[in-house]
Design a protein around this motif. Sequence first.
Motif, PDB file in Angstrom:
ATOM      1  N   UNK A  70       1.128  -1.080   0.008  1.00  0.00           N
ATOM      2  CA  UNK A  70      -0.010  -0.015   0.068  1.00  0.00           C
ATOM      3  C   UNK A  70       0.849   1.316   0.105  1.00  0.00           C
ATOM      4  N   UNK A  71       1.918   1.179   0.574  1.00  0.00           N
ATOM      5  CA  UNK A  71       2.945   2.330   0.614  1.00  0.00           C
ATOM      6  C   UNK A  71       3.657   2.759  -0.514  1.00  0.00           C
ATOM      7  N   UNK A  72       3.867   1.584  -1.243  1.00  0.00           N
ATOM      8  CA  UNK A  72       4.404   1.887  -2.682  1.00  0.00           C
ATOM      9  C   UNK A  72       3.253   2.437  -3.683  1.00  0.00           C
ATOM     10  N   UNK A  73       1.944   1.937  -3.634  1.00  0.00           N
ATOM     11  CA  UNK A  73       1.243   2.376  -4.326  1.00  0.00           C
ATOM     12  C   UNK A  73       0.813   3.790  -4.015  1.00  0.00           C
ATOM     13  N   UNK A  74       0.719   4.205  -2.909  1.00  0.00           N
ATOM     14  CA  UNK A  74       0.529   5.600  -2.432  1.00  0.00           C
ATOM     15  C   UNK A  74       1.831   6.567  -2.941  1.00  0.00           C
ATOM     16  N   UNK A  75       3.080   6.108  -2.797  1.00  0.00           N
ATOM     17  CA  UNK A  75       3.914   6.795  -3.022  1.00  0.00           C
ATOM     18  C   UNK A  75       3.933   7.231  -4.575  1.00  0.00           C
ATOM     19  N   UNK A  76       3.606   6.143  -5.396  1.00  0.00           N
ATOM     20  CA  UNK A  76       3.373   6.358  -6.966  1.00  0.00           C
ATOM     21  C   UNK A  76       2.437   7.156  -7.039  1.00  0.00           C
ATOM     22  N   UNK A  77       1.304   7.091  -6.589  1.00  0.00           N
ATOM     23  CA  UNK A  77       0.114   8.222  -6.735  1.00  0.00           C
ATOM     24  C   UNK A  77       0.461   9.524  -6.091  1.00  0.00           C
ATOM     25  N   UNK A  78       1.054   9.660  -5.351  1.00  0.00           N
ATOM     26  CA  UNK A  78       1.324  10.945  -4.497  1.00  0.00           C
ATOM     27  C   UNK A  78       2.274  11.776  -5.512  1.00  0.00           C
ATOM     28  N   UNK A  79       3.367  11.185  -6.212  1.00  0.00           N
ATOM     29  CA  UNK A  79       4.308  11.933  -6.921  1.00  0.00           C
ATOM     30  C   UNK A  79       3.597  12.008  -8.321  1.00  0.00           C
ATOM     31  N   UNK A  80       2.661  11.208  -8.486  1.00  0.00           N
ATOM     32  CA  UNK A  80       1.834  11.422  -9.823  1.00  0.00           C
ATOM     33  C   UNK A  80       0.984  12.704  -9.860  1.00  0.00           C
ATOM     34  N   UNK A  81       0.426  13.003  -8.492  1.00  0.00           N
ATOM     35  CA  UNK A  81      -0.746  14.064  -8.647  1.00  0.00           C
ATOM     36  C   UNK A  81      -0.014  15.282  -8.851  1.00  0.00           C
ATOM     37  N   UNK A  82      -1.008  16.098  -9.162  1.00  0.00           N
ATOM     38  CA  UNK A  82      -0.556  17.447  -9.879  1.00  0.00           C
ATOM     39  C   UNK A  82      -1.094  18.468  -8.463  1.00  0.00           C
ATOM     40  N   UNK A  83      -1.958  18.187  -7.845  1.00  0.00           N
ATOM     41  CA  UNK A  83      -2.455  19.377  -6.728  1.00  0.00           C
ATOM     42  C   UNK A  83      -2.651  18.422  -5.558  1.00  0.00           C
ATOM     43  N   UNK A  84      -1.992  19.133  -4.233  1.00  0.00           N
ATOM     44  CA  UNK A  84      -2.154  18.299  -3.129  1.00  0.00           C
ATOM     45  C   UNK A  84      -3.533  18.449  -2.600  1.00  0.00           C
ATOM     46  N   UNK A  85      -4.290  19.404  -2.859  1.00  0.00           N
ATOM     47  CA  UNK A  85      -5.623  19.601  -2.335  1.00  0.00           C
ATOM     48  C   UNK A  85      -6.705  18.331  -2.754  1.00  0.00           C
ATOM     49  N   UNK A  86      -6.433  18.123  -4.090  1.00  0.00           N
ATOM     50  CA  UNK A  86      -7.226  17.022  -4.846  1.00  0.00           C
ATOM     51  C   UNK A  86      -6.663  15.610  -4.309  1.00  0.00           C
ATOM     52  N   UNK A  87      -5.476  15.480  -4.211  1.00  0.00           N
ATOM     53  CA  UNK A  87      -5.047  14.293  -3.696  1.00  0.00           C
ATOM     54  C   UNK A  87      -5.311  13.859  -2.252  1.00  0.00           C
ATOM     55  N   UNK A  88      -5.324  15.145  -1.562  1.00  0.00           N
ATOM     56  CA  UNK A  88      -6.055  14.850   0.250  1.00  0.00           C
ATOM     57  C   UNK A  88      -7.473  14.541  -0.052  1.00  0.00           C
ATOM     58  N   UNK A  89      -8.308  15.187  -0.893  1.00  0.00           N
ATOM     59  CA  UNK A  89      -9.499  15.010  -1.044  1.00  0.00           C
ATOM     60  C   UNK A  89      -9.842  13.303  -1.368  1.00  0.00           C
ATOM     61  N   UNK A  90      -9.013  12.823  -2.248  1.00  0.00           N
ATOM     62  CA  UNK A  90      -9.284  11.439  -2.636  1.00  0.00           C
ATOM     63  C   UNK A  90      -8.706  10.506  -1.647  1.00  0.00           C
ATOM     64  N   UNK A  91      -7.567  10.825  -0.754  1.00  0.00           N
ATOM     65  CA  UNK A  91      -6.961   9.931   0.068  1.00  0.00           C
ATOM     66  C   UNK A  91      -7.565   9.783   1.374  1.00  0.00           C
ATOM     67  N   UNK A  92      -8.150  10.997   1.890  1.00  0.00           N
ATOM     68  CA  UNK A  92      -8.652  10.963   3.310  1.00  0.00           C
ATOM     69  C   UNK A  92      -9.720  10.122   3.723  1.00  0.00           C
ATOM     70  N   UNK A  93     -10.630   9.552   2.682  1.00  0.00           N
ATOM     71  CA  UNK A  93     -11.563   8.742   2.917  1.00  0.00           C
ATOM     72  C   UNK A  93     -10.982   7.403   3.118  1.00  0.00           C
ATOM     73  N   UNK A  94      -9.981   6.987   2.464  1.00  0.00           N
ATOM     74  CA  UNK A  94      -9.358   5.646   2.263  1.00  0.00           C
ATOM     75  C   UNK A  94      -7.829   5.413   2.801  1.00  0.00           C
ATOM     76  N   UNK A  95      -7.562   6.340   3.795  1.00  0.00           N
ATOM     77  CA  UNK A  95      -6.393   6.423   4.493  1.00  0.00           C
ATOM     78  C   UNK A  95      -6.242   5.201   5.606  1.00  0.00           C
ATOM     79  N   UNK A  96      -5.719   3.948   4.990  1.00  0.00           N
ATOM     80  CA  UNK A  96      -6.016   2.675   5.764  1.00  0.00           C
ATOM     81  C   UNK A  96      -4.364   1.988   5.814  1.00  0.00           C
ATOM     82  N   UNK A  97      -3.359   2.858   5.695  1.00  0.00           N
ATOM     83  CA  UNK A  97      -1.997   2.388   6.062  1.00  0.00           C
ATOM     84  C   UNK A  97      -1.436   3.668   6.594  1.00  0.00           C
ATOM     85  N   UNK A  98      -0.182   3.527   6.927  1.00  0.00           N
ATOM     86  CA  UNK A  98       0.568   4.325   7.790  1.00  0.00           C
ATOM     87  C   UNK A  98       0.793   5.628   7.087  1.00  0.00           C
TER      88      UNK A  98
END
Length: 247
Positions: A70-98
């Motif tokens: 999950x951490x590997x997938x998250x890092x890939x998505x994080x660095x591929x995202x263009x805006x922190x705000x949008x990525x936060x809105x997408x991530x906060x509902x499924x934050x199920x790993x450290x």
Amino acid sequence: MPDPVSTAVQGVDAASLAGNAPAHDFSIIGMFMQADWTVQLVILMLLFASFWCWAIIFEKWFMFRSVKAKATRFENDFWASEALDKFYEKTKKRANHPMAIIFVAAMEEWFRSKSNGSQTAQGLKLSLRERIVQVMQVARSRELDQIENGLGFLATTGSSAPFIGLFGTVWGIMNSFHNIALSKNTSLVAVAPGIAEALFATAIGLFAAIPAVIAYNKFSTELVRFSNKLEDFSTEFDTILSRQLEG
């Protein structure tokens, strides 16, 4: 010169005693059932510890496998995202790993301070950055504590199980020699069953300790690596937020 008749009689008596000696079951269950109650208690304790260790081993194996993926997938998505705000809105509902939990905690502190207007002054900017770093550190420590839960039992079992088994062995050997003294029979047939039952406790102790030590060393190494991975992400994310504050 020894009397042939008396020698023959003694031989017959010895053979008769050997034939009348109770048969001992040297199977695992047989040795357990024939052992002293103290030795039986030691064996049961060690078997329970071994069972619990294996439960922890399987649970940690699946946990580390899951959080690393999950951490590997998250890092890939994080660095591929263009805006922190949008990525936060997408991530906060499924934050199920450290790693996702650390990110969400930092972003929540960011938005909380931003809504209060605390990003205007330079001193308050530095204070905000310090709070975000502290929030990430607290979230990281909390998540690592949950992952580490159970490793202490592996360490305790690995270090103490051989000595607990040795206690059962010493106790069983003491009882064996006591029985030998009472029966006044020092033959190997009389000694072997008690010694085997006593040594069985040591074998169970090693059976519980060896997997626990191996698993503890492996998972401790995995925990250190994952902790460093989380720390690296926190440092990189702090750098990104500092650029946002300076901008």
